[in-house]
Enzyme design. Structure first.
Site, PDB file in Angstrom:
ATOM      1  N   ASP A  30       0.868  -1.189   0.000  1.00  0.00           N
ATOM      2  CA  ASP A  30       0.000   0.000   0.000  1.00  0.00           C
ATOM      3  C   ASP A  30       0.896   1.227   0.000  1.00  0.00           C
ATOM      4  OD1 ASP A  30      -3.245   0.261   0.839  1.00  0.00           O
ATOM      5  OD2 ASP A  30      -2.032   2.093   0.913  1.00  0.00           O
ATOM      6  N   LYS A  35      -0.528   3.341   7.025  1.00  0.00           N
ATOM      7  CA  LYS A  35      -1.409   2.167   7.038  1.00  0.00           C
ATOM      8  C   LYS A  35      -0.563   0.887   7.082  1.00  0.00           C
ATOM      9  CE  LYS A  35      -5.484   0.636   4.476  1.00  0.00           C
ATOM     10  NZ  LYS A  35      -6.182   0.759   3.196  1.00  0.00           N
ATOM     11  N   THR A 121     -12.754  -3.512  -9.772  1.00  0.00           N
ATOM     12  CA  THR A 121     -13.867  -3.483 -10.737  1.00  0.00           C
ATOM     13  C   THR A 121     -13.604  -2.388 -11.756  1.00  0.00           C
ATOM     14  OG1 THR A 121     -15.352  -4.267  -9.040  1.00  0.00           O
ATOM     15  CG2 THR A 121     -16.361  -3.208 -10.946  1.00  0.00           C
ATOM     16  N   PHE A 152     -15.901 -10.868  -6.207  1.00  0.00           N
ATOM     17  CA  PHE A 152     -17.348 -10.828  -5.981  1.00  0.00           C
ATOM     18  C   PHE A 152     -17.699 -10.761  -4.499  1.00  0.00           C
ATOM     19  CE2 PHE A 152     -16.657 -13.082 -10.013  1.00  0.00           C
ATOM     20  CZ  PHE A 152     -17.411 -12.284 -10.862  1.00  0.00           C
ATOM     21  N   ASN A 208     -23.273  -7.410 -10.822  1.00  0.00           N
ATOM     22  CA  ASN A 208     -23.650  -6.427  -9.802  1.00  0.00           C
ATOM     23  C   ASN A 208     -24.889  -5.643 -10.212  1.00  0.00           C
ATOM     24  OD1 ASN A 208     -21.838  -7.030  -7.849  1.00  0.00           O
ATOM     25  ND2 ASN A 208     -20.734  -5.094  -7.897  1.00  0.00           N
ATOM     26  N   LEU A 250     -34.038 -10.036  -2.486  1.00  0.00           N
ATOM     27  CA  LEU A 250     -35.433  -9.632  -2.659  1.00  0.00           C
ATOM     28  C   LEU A 250     -35.949  -9.018  -1.352  1.00  0.00           C
ATOM     29  CD1 LEU A 250     -37.071 -12.534  -4.744  1.00  0.00           C
ATOM     30  CD2 LEU A 250     -36.415 -10.251  -5.529  1.00  0.00           C
ATOM     31  N   CYS A 260     -20.188  -0.148  -3.867  1.00  0.00           N
ATOM     32  CA  CYS A 260     -20.190  -0.927  -5.116  1.00  0.00           C
ATOM     33  C   CYS A 260     -21.404  -0.683  -5.991  1.00  0.00           C
ATOM     34  CB  CYS A 260     -20.079  -2.413  -4.799  1.00  0.00           C
ATOM     35  SG  CYS A 260     -18.462  -2.837  -4.148  1.00  0.00           S
ATOM     36  N   LYS A 263     -22.063   2.814  -7.637  1.00  0.00           N
ATOM     37  CA  LYS A 263     -20.956   3.157  -8.539  1.00  0.00           C
ATOM     38  C   LYS A 263     -20.932   2.238  -9.761  1.00  0.00           C
ATOM     39  CE  LYS A 263     -16.760   1.579  -8.110  1.00  0.00           C
ATOM     40  NZ  LYS A 263     -15.374   1.252  -7.799  1.00  0.00           N
ATOM     41  N   LYS A 320     -25.145  -1.444   5.331  1.00  0.00           N
ATOM     42  CA  LYS A 320     -25.839  -2.723   5.469  1.00  0.00           C
ATOM     43  C   LYS A 320     -25.325  -3.411   6.739  1.00  0.00           C
ATOM     44  CE  LYS A 320     -22.587  -5.683   3.191  1.00  0.00           C
ATOM     45  NZ  LYS A 320     -22.343  -6.751   2.268  1.00  0.00           N
TER      46      LYS A 320
HETATM   47  C1  UDX Z   1     -21.909  -6.091  -3.556  1.00  0.00           C
HETATM   48  C2  UDX Z   1     -22.051  -7.477  -4.220  1.00  0.00           C
HETATM   49  O1  UDX Z   1     -23.009  -8.259  -3.493  1.00  0.00           O
HETATM   50  C3  UDX Z   1     -20.707  -8.174  -4.270  1.00  0.00           C
HETATM   51  O2  UDX Z   1     -20.818  -9.415  -4.942  1.00  0.00           O
HETATM   52  C4  UDX Z   1     -19.730  -7.263  -5.009  1.00  0.00           C
HETATM   53  O3  UDX Z   1     -18.459  -7.821  -5.103  1.00  0.00           O
HETATM   54  C5  UDX Z   1     -19.633  -5.918  -4.321  1.00  0.00           C
HETATM   55  O4  UDX Z   1     -20.946  -5.333  -4.256  1.00  0.00           O
HETATM   56  P1  UDX Z   1     -21.693  -5.186  -1.057  1.00  0.00           P
HETATM   57  O5  UDX Z   1     -21.726  -3.803  -1.650  1.00  0.00           O
HETATM   58  O6  UDX Z   1     -20.663  -5.512  -0.040  1.00  0.00           O
HETATM   59  O7  UDX Z   1     -21.527  -6.287  -2.209  1.00  0.00           O
HETATM   60  O8  UDX Z   1     -23.123  -5.432  -0.354  1.00  0.00           O
HETATM   61  P2  UDX Z   1     -24.459  -6.230  -0.647  1.00  0.00           P
HETATM   62  O9  UDX Z   1     -24.651  -7.246   0.401  1.00  0.00           O
HETATM   63  O10 UDX Z   1     -24.552  -6.673  -2.036  1.00  0.00           O
HETATM   64  O11 UDX Z   1     -25.554  -5.070  -0.396  1.00  0.00           O
HETATM   65  C6  UDX Z   1     -25.560  -3.878  -1.173  1.00  0.00           C
HETATM   66  C7  UDX Z   1     -26.700  -2.968  -0.774  1.00  0.00           C
HETATM   67  O12 UDX Z   1     -27.954  -3.527  -1.147  1.00  0.00           O
HETATM   68  C8  UDX Z   1     -26.812  -2.687   0.724  1.00  0.00           C
HETATM   69  O13 UDX Z   1     -27.114  -1.313   0.913  1.00  0.00           O
HETATM   70  C9  UDX Z   1     -27.963  -3.559   1.180  1.00  0.00           C
HETATM   71  O14 UDX Z   1     -28.629  -3.049   2.297  1.00  0.00           O
HETATM   72  C10 UDX Z   1     -28.848  -3.515  -0.046  1.00  0.00           C
HETATM   73  N1  UDX Z   1     -29.744  -4.686  -0.176  1.00  0.00           N
HETATM   74  C11 UDX Z   1     -29.216  -5.924  -0.369  1.00  0.00           C
HETATM   75  C12 UDX Z   1     -31.116  -4.515  -0.146  1.00  0.00           C
HETATM   76  O15 UDX Z   1     -31.629  -3.398   0.016  1.00  0.00           O
HETATM   77  N2  UDX Z   1     -31.926  -5.613  -0.312  1.00  0.00           N
HETATM   78  C13 UDX Z   1     -31.426  -6.869  -0.520  1.00  0.00           C
HETATM   79  O16 UDX Z   1     -32.235  -7.800  -0.674  1.00  0.00           O
HETATM   80  C14 UDX Z   1     -30.024  -7.024  -0.543  1.00  0.00           C
END
Ligand code: UDX
Length: 432
Positions: A30, A35, A121, A152, A208, A250, A260, A263, A320
């Site tokens: 890094d 860090k 990504t 992923f 995604n 869902l 992620c 963006k 989340k």
């Molecule tokens: C995501 C992808 O899942 C992952 O495979 C990729 O590499 C990076 O992006 P992440 O951003 O860590 O991962 O979180 P994820 O669990 O996918 O949730 C993304 C957002 O969707 C959160 O704000 C979550 O609260 C929301 N979400 C998720 C919902 O509102 N409803 C759902 O059913 C699932």
């Protein structure tokens, strides 16, 4: 194998640590020397389940080390992974300058054949650009291959996702690096897909965006459920049993956020546009997601009428569950919207309070509370903003007594509606 990971953010640090865990010899690089010093001292800058034990264990075993020198990392490895940020730009595209800079630096210090793997990504065709850049700056004319190997992992479950991946995608320009890539992933029991580099890059964006689409779809269904008296949780359960659909992603709520989905969705729309394709479906996914927050705020205002001088308890700040990450967090956006309406907040999150303080500073209108059960004290209503399972352990009897009015706005459908109403709460959730 001897592996180098450049970038120790969520992806780089977890990837490097998991590679060491399965027996590879890993050096993580890094450019933030502070860090690196912290990591060398065993301090983990992010919260990710399992990581705090894994890092020191692998450092002690001599399989994992940290440096701020790309030259050191490249020299000590056969396969070099790039895991640096690709931040969003105002027009929706992503800034690839970190990738380009790292590619140049790697090229400048290669003295023997290397495989350079992009994990960040990136838009389709980036791998080709990385290969061109390395060729241009590789003055010693050393042989190399460029590979795309998208990540992923989900934050909060990153170690689990890395150790037990659904699939490993490897995009190549020639077959030469495939044997080494198979060796890197041999300890992980997962389907191994070899494809061309453009397809590998596209798989990440397409996957995604599809998941984001699934969330917007159920959020749109939730709006129809609310208007019709149906229950979106029951609807999702019924839909999800169809194997072609699946129950995951869902969950209706206040919309998706994080570093992620928003963006990657914008970037995919932009990539398509640059290639002459108007991806209107994905634009609608964004519109629904923005509208989801509007609808929830409206619901709060319709119930409480004027928010000025009202005090609201907010459970959840992270974007989340299971993470301390507050980047693009819908929970933080919700807090900001409520503050703009004149409300005061008492907020709590199991892991994200420290990080939240930099965007939502404590003030006479924002009070950070360390005990979840004390959040409702003196509040006019309680708001659930993040889907932390811990919140279901809230002492509801006590909350009902402490709230000025027993009103709960559940933006994540965490509680049982009938039970909340039986307990005497005015309970407003999403799509029920
Ligand atoms: C995501 C992808 O899942 C992952 O495979 C990729 O590499 C990076 O992006 P992440 O951003 O860590 O991962 O979180 P994820 O669990 O996918 O949730 C993304 C957002 O969707 C959160 O704000 C979550 O609260 C929301 N979400 C998720 C919902 O509102 N409803 C759902 O059913 C699932």
């Amino acid at each position: 194998m001897r592996l180098c990971i450049i970038g120790t953010g969520y992806v780089g640090l977890v990837t490097g640590t998991c590679f060491a865990e399965v027996g590879h010899d890993v050096v993580c690089v890094d450019n933030n020397a502070e860090k690196v010093r912290q990591l060398q001292a065993g301090k983990i800058p992010i919260y990710e389940a399992g990581l705090e034990e894994m890092v020191p264990r692998n450092v002690a075993a001599g399989r994992l080390r940290f440096t701020d020198s790309i030259a050191d990392g490249v020299e000590s490895s056969d396969v070099v992974f790039i895991a640096v940020p690709t931040p969003p730009q105002a027009d929706g595209s992503v800034d690839l300058s970190f990738i380009e800079g790292v590619a140049r630096e790697i090229a400048g210090c290669m003295t023997q054949y290397k495989i350079i793997v992009d994990k960040s990504t990136v838009p389709v065709k980036t791998g080709e650009k990385v290969a061109e850049t390395i060729k241009r700056y590789n003055k010693a004319r050393v042989d190399f291959d460029v590979v795309s190997n998208p990540e992923f992992l989900r934050e909060g479950f990153a170690v689990e996702d890395l150790m037990k991946p659904d699939r490993v995608v490897v995009g190549v320009l020639s077959q030469r690096p495939v044997v080494a890539m198979r060796e890197v992933y041999a300890p992980f029991d997962a389907p191994f897909i070899v494809t061309d580099i453009n397809s590998a890059e596209m798989i990440k964006h397409a996957a995604n965006s599809f998941l984001a689409l699934k969330i917007s779809y159920i959020n749109a269904v939730a709006a129809v459920c609310e208007a019709s008296g149906a229950n979106v949780v029951e609807v999702a359960a019924g839909m999800g049993l169809d194997k072609r659909i699946g129950r995951q992603f869902l969950n209706a709520g206040i919309g998706f956020g994080g570093s992620c989905f928003p963006k990657d969705l914008s970037a995919f729309i932009k990539i398509a546009e640059q290639l002459g394709v108007d991806f209107r479906l994905l634009k609608e996914v964004q519109t629904i997601n923005d509208g989801q927050m509007d609808r929830f705020v409206k619901k709060i205002i319709e119930t409480l009428w004027v928010l000025k001088d009202k005090r609201l308890g907010v459970l959840g700040l992270a974007f989340k569950q299971n993470t301390d990450d507050v980047r693009m967090s819908p929970a933080i956006e919700l807090c900001q919207r409520l503050l703009k309406e004149g409300a005061s907040l008492r907020v709590f999150d199991p892991k994200a309070m420290d990080k939240a303080k930099s965007i939502l500073p404590p003030s006479d209108r924002v009070e950070y509370v360390t005990d979840m059960d004390e959040v409702p004290t003196g509040c006019d209503a309680l708001v659930i903003a993040t889907e932390w399972p811990d919140f279901t352990k809230l002492n509801l009897e006590r909350a009902r007594g402490e709230l000025a009015h027993p009103i709960v706005f559940d933006g994540r459908n965490l509680f049982d509606k009938a039970e909340m109403e039986r307990m005497g709460f005015l309970y407003k959730s999403v799509g029920r």
